[in-house]
Structure formats: C-alpha cells, structure tokens
Motif scaffolding. Structure first.
Motif, short mmCIF file in Angstrom:
data_model
loop_
_atom_site.label_atom_id
_atom_site.label_comp_id
_atom_site.label_asym_id
_atom_site.label_seq_id
_atom_site.Cartn_x
_atom_site.Cartn_y
_atom_site.Cartn_z
N ALA A 153 62.72 23.14 108.97
CA ALA A 153 61.84 23.31 107.81
C ALA A 153 60.46 22.76 108.14
O ALA A 153 60.32 21.82 108.91
CB ALA A 153 62.42 22.59 106.60
N ASN A 154 59.47 23.37 107.50
CA ASN A 154 58.09 22.92 107.65
C ASN A 154 57.37 23.18 106.33
O ASN A 154 56.60 24.13 106.20
CB ASN A 154 57.41 23.63 108.81
CG ASN A 154 55.99 23.14 109.05
OD1 ASN A 154 55.62 22.06 108.58
ND2 ASN A 154 55.19 23.92 109.77
N LYS B 269 58.73 24.42 103.94
CA LYS B 269 59.71 25.33 103.35
C LYS B 269 60.78 25.59 104.39
O LYS B 269 60.60 25.35 105.60
CB LYS B 269 59.06 26.65 102.91
CG LYS B 269 58.46 27.46 104.05
CD LYS B 269 57.89 28.78 103.51
CE LYS B 269 57.32 29.61 104.67
NZ LYS B 269 56.79 30.92 104.18
N LEU B 270 61.89 26.08 103.95
CA LEU B 270 63.01 26.34 104.85
C LEU B 270 62.65 27.42 105.85
O LEU B 270 62.16 28.49 105.48
CB LEU B 270 64.25 26.76 104.04
CG LEU B 270 65.55 26.95 104.81
CD1 LEU B 270 66.00 25.64 105.43
CD2 LEU B 270 66.64 27.48 103.86
N LYS C 8 70.43 16.42 108.65
CA LYS C 8 69.20 16.06 107.97
C LYS C 8 68.56 17.31 107.36
O LYS C 8 68.51 18.36 107.99
CB LYS C 8 68.23 15.42 108.97
CG LYS C 8 66.95 14.92 108.35
CD LYS C 8 66.04 14.28 109.40
CE LYS C 8 64.72 13.82 108.76
NZ LYS C 8 63.81 13.20 109.76
N GLY C 9 68.12 17.19 106.12
CA GLY C 9 67.49 18.31 105.44
C GLY C 9 68.45 19.14 104.62
O GLY C 9 68.06 20.18 104.07
N GLU C 10 69.69 18.68 104.49
CA GLU C 10 70.69 19.46 103.76
C GLU C 10 70.36 19.57 102.27
O GLU C 10 70.82 20.50 101.59
CB GLU C 10 72.07 18.81 103.93
CG GLU C 10 73.22 19.74 103.70
CD GLU C 10 74.53 19.20 104.27
OE1 GLU C 10 75.59 19.73 103.87
OE2 GLU C 10 74.50 18.28 105.10
N GLU C 11 69.54 18.63 101.78
CA GLU C 11 69.15 18.65 100.37
C GLU C 11 67.92 19.51 100.13
O GLU C 11 67.45 19.66 99.00
CB GLU C 11 68.88 17.22 99.89
CG GLU C 11 67.60 16.59 100.41
CD GLU C 11 67.62 16.26 101.91
OE1 GLU C 11 66.53 16.11 102.49
OE2 GLU C 11 68.72 16.17 102.50
N PHE C 12 67.41 20.15 101.18
CA PHE C 12 66.17 20.92 101.09
C PHE C 12 66.38 22.15 100.21
O PHE C 12 67.45 22.77 100.22
CB PHE C 12 65.74 21.36 102.49
CG PHE C 12 64.27 21.60 102.62
CD1 PHE C 12 63.41 20.56 102.89
CD2 PHE C 12 63.74 22.87 102.45
CE1 PHE C 12 62.04 20.77 103.00
CE2 PHE C 12 62.38 23.11 102.56
CZ PHE C 12 61.52 22.05 102.83
N PRO C 13 65.38 22.53 99.38
CA PRO C 13 65.50 23.74 98.56
C PRO C 13 65.82 24.96 99.42
O PRO C 13 65.19 25.18 100.47
CB PRO C 13 64.11 23.86 97.92
CG PRO C 13 63.59 22.47 97.89
CD PRO C 13 64.10 21.82 99.14
#
Length: 453
Positions: free
Chosen positions: A346-347, A349-350, A251-256
């Motif tokens: 992440a919170n 931001k990464l 989860k969150g792999e698409e995060f900037p």
C-alpha cells in the motif's frame, strides 16, 4: 468431462448453462428448478437401491430412493414430507449442499452411466412443490410438555433443533444476534445459490409447526448470558456457529480494501439490487474453500476486471469441491496454486499483495521456496477459515476452536447442548448442522424426560 460439465449436460433440456444462467446483474439461480416433466424423467433414472449408498452418504440420512420413487409416481408432496422428516431445511440443502461429494458421489449410476441421478435437483423440486402450495404444516406437535428450551442462534443448527423440539411438544425461544434468522443460509451463501429470498421463506415454513418464538438482536455475552438462560429454561442449546475469522498476520491487514470474504458475501446478500454493491477492479481472494469460491465468483459477476484466487497448496488439497473449482474458472476467476501471502502493498491506498511460492519438502511439510511475485489489487478478501467466538461460553470445554460435546450433544456444562459449526461433528456444512440440531433436540427430549422421572 468435469462435474460442472456433466451437470450442465444433464440439464440441457432446460437450455441452461452456467454461462447463460445470469441475468443482467449475474445473480440468477445457479441451478434453475426442474419442471415437472424433467423431474419425472430424472426420477425414473433411479434404481431404487436396497441399502442405498446415497442414504448412507447423506448426513441427515434422507430416504432418497423412497422420495424419488414418490416423485416418479406423481406424489411430490409425499416426497417432500419424506425429505423434511429427516431434514427440515431440505430446500436449502438441495440448493447449496455439495451433493457431488455426498449422495450423488455415492450413486451407483456413476458406475453404470458416468452420471449420477440429480438427487439435489429432485429434492428441490419436491420441497419447492410443497412449499408453493401453502398447505398446513406437514408435521404435528406432540402434546405440550410444559418444558422450556432456550436456543442461542437462529442458524441451521438452532432452527433444526427448534423445529424438532417443538415437534416433541416443548416450547422454544430462539435468541438471534442479527436482525434476520437463517444464519449462514441468509448471510453466508452465494446469492446465486439462494435466490428469491428463499432462506426467509424456508424459516417461515419451518416456524409453521408452532411453539417457536424468535427474539432478535440478542447476542450471547452482550444481550444475554448463559447462566441466566440456564436459570430460566429447562435446557439450553448453543448453535452460535463460528463468529470470528482467522487473520493473515500481516502488517496492513486493517487497511481499507482488505476484508473478510464472509463479510463481503453477507453485505452482498443484503444489498438490492446487487449491482449497487461496490467491488474492486483487481480483486485477490485468499483461500481454498467454498467461501473463497463464492466470494471470487461473485466479485467477478459484480464486474471486477480481474479476480485472482490464491491458494497455498494444489487443487487436490482445496476443501472447495471440484464443481466449485470448475465454477470459478468458468466464471473467469484466475486460480493460482502453491503460493502464500507474505506482504500487503500500500502507498496511501491499497496497491496489491506479495506472494511466496510454496512446495512440500522431503518430509511433506509445506515450505516457502524463496521465490516471490506480486499481484496488483484494490480489494483483498480473506477466506482462510473461521473460529469460535468464545463470548460467555464459560463452563464449556473448548478444544481446537470447537465446543466439546458427548455423544448426546451435551457440553461439559450440565443441561447445555451444542451443535453446528461450533462443534466437531463432521464437515462444516449446512446439512451437518441440520443433523446436529435434530439429534440434539432428540437428546434434549430424553434428558428432560430423565430429569422429570
């Protein structure tokens, strides 16, 4: 002494080391070219073995003793022709090939002196000498056959196939999805391995044979389709490489800030000056291959404060060579073994990544230990392997993420051949792709002659 230290010691005459090879932006030549004097001295270390094991170890079967002898007798252009007759991309392979686990590992000097002949450096010296002289192309085309061959992909396999097919008298059209030719040579190798725009200079040299046309912005499945090519050409060669990357499944792999290492390397290769390339302060690289090493070292050279490479097994299991692993550590990359990623933190931001320590159970299976730890990060680069992009490959059997070919490189689609990383022919190396393309061109020539009989 590590392989890296041995190579540095052998090149001490050039006053070179990995540490001092950097320019201000850290991307000068990893292995500076030999001078004529150095090449002559190193060539005289060769024993010119009969049935030389180094030749057997080379996927393209370059006659290594022969080209080295030509260097020792002040005939570098003759040496280059010997190299290029077997491997038309011998310049790139001399720069980026893992010679320490191929020809140089097989060198008998390893037994006698503990240090192999620097075959890669000698190969580069010869090829660069020839290319710098702006001579006519060293190979001639056979009489034109009137046959038309379509090649999908202007990477090492496609370009090698194109050159050999043109030599055999066929007319070749190469369809390339990107704006430049070269494939991984242009987009996927570390910048410090391919300086001075060498990938493009090599392509220009290769095209000097004549009979080859490249069309850019032509992606399979979008701008061109396989059936139309089969209908319009006498044979088709597929050299599409591995266009997709594997995901972590977290989860969150698409995060900037979370990206593929190969995309990071591609962007860096196309950025000038390199110092304009953005990089995180705390970078995590996931993976154990040469791509992971390339990404980690370059992130560090770009100015990242801390770069941590994390691999799920031990160093002996990494597909990256010992030389590449030493290079990472020499450049200040922190390498952590026996850990797998379990969460992206992440919170807004990464923030970093959580890992679980791993081990082998009694049956030899890799398992998590339950013990976890965190590493802070503002950039995460994934280098956990690539897979084929199955766009418009209908009619071709694909197993294990690779196109199935017979011993003539023909796929299960009649008249369609394939080679390079998209098939299983050996290691996913430039030199293997070049060999695939060369042998496929020879097989296509035989196929066309049979069809015309």
């Amino acid at each position: 002494m590590t392989i890296l230290q041995a190579k540095q010691a052998q090149k001490s005459g050039a006053n070179h080391s990995v540490a001092d090879s950097h320019t201000d932006d850290g991307f000068s030549d990893l292995h500076p070219a030999y001078s004529t004097l150095q090449a002559m001295a190193e060539s005289n270390r060769c024993l010119y073995c009969y049935d030389a094991p180094c030749v057997t170890a080379c996927p393209t079967s370059i006659d290594i003793p022969s080209f080295i002898r030509k260097i020792s007798t002040a005939n570098p252009d003759g040496a280059a022709k010997t190299i290029l007759s077997a491997n038309i991309m011998g310049g790139t392979c001399a720069r980026a090939c893992p010679t320490e686990v191929l020809c140089e590992e097989a060198c008998v000097r390893n037994v006698a002196e503990d240090t192999a002949v620097e075959i890669g450096s000698l190969q580069r010296f010869a090829v660069d000498h020839l290319m710098a002289r702006d001579l006519p192309h060293p190979f001639k085309r056979a009489p034109e056959t009137g046959k038309q061959i379509a090649i999908i992909g202007a990477g090492p396999a496609g370009l090698s196939c194109a050159h050999r097919a043109a030599m055999l008298g066929h007319d070749v059209t190469v369809f390339e999805a990107k704006a430049k030719p070269g494939g991984l040579n242009e987009y996927g190798l570390a910048a410090y391995k391919m300086t001075d725009d060498f990938a493009q200079r090599e392509v220009e040299f290769l095209l000097g044979i004549g009979g080859i046309r490249i069309e850019y912005g032509k992606a399979l499945g979008t701008d061109i389709n396989l059936q139309a090519l089969k209908d319009s050409y006498d044979a088709v060669f597929v050299g599409v490489g591995l266009g997709s990357t594997n995901n972590l499944g977290l989860k969150g792999e698409e995060f900037p800030g979370v990206d593929d290492a190969i995309k990071f390397i591609e962007q860096l290769r196309q950025t000038e000056p390199k110092s304009d390339m953005p990089v995180g302060n705390n970078v995590i690289v996931i993976g154990g291959g040469n791509t992971a090493i390339d990404a980690a070292v370059q992130a560090k050279r770009l100015g990242a404060g801390e770069v941590t490479l994390v691999y799920r097994r031990g160093p002996e299991n990494m597909s990256a060579t010992e030389f590449e692993q030493d290079l990472a550590k020499t450049n200040g990359v922190v390498v952590r073994y026996w850990a797998k990623p379990v969460a992206i933190k992440a919170n807004g931001k990464l923030m970093g990544m959580s890992f679980e320590k791993t081990e082998l159970d009694a049956s030899g299976k890799l398992v998590g230990t339950g013990e976890t730890f965190d590493i802070p990060a503002d950039q995460i680069l994934k280098a956990i392997g690539q897979k084929i992009k199955p766009d418009d490959l209908a009619g071709m059997e694909i197993t294990g993420g690779k196109i199935i070919v017979d011993d003539t490189y023909q796929t299960t689609a009649p008249g369609v051949f394939a080679g390079g990383d998209c098939i299983k022919s050996g290691e996913d190396l430039t030199v293997q792709s070049v060999e695939d393309g060369k042998q496929a061109a020879i097989a296509i020539d035989a196929f066309l002659k049979t069809a015309s009989a």
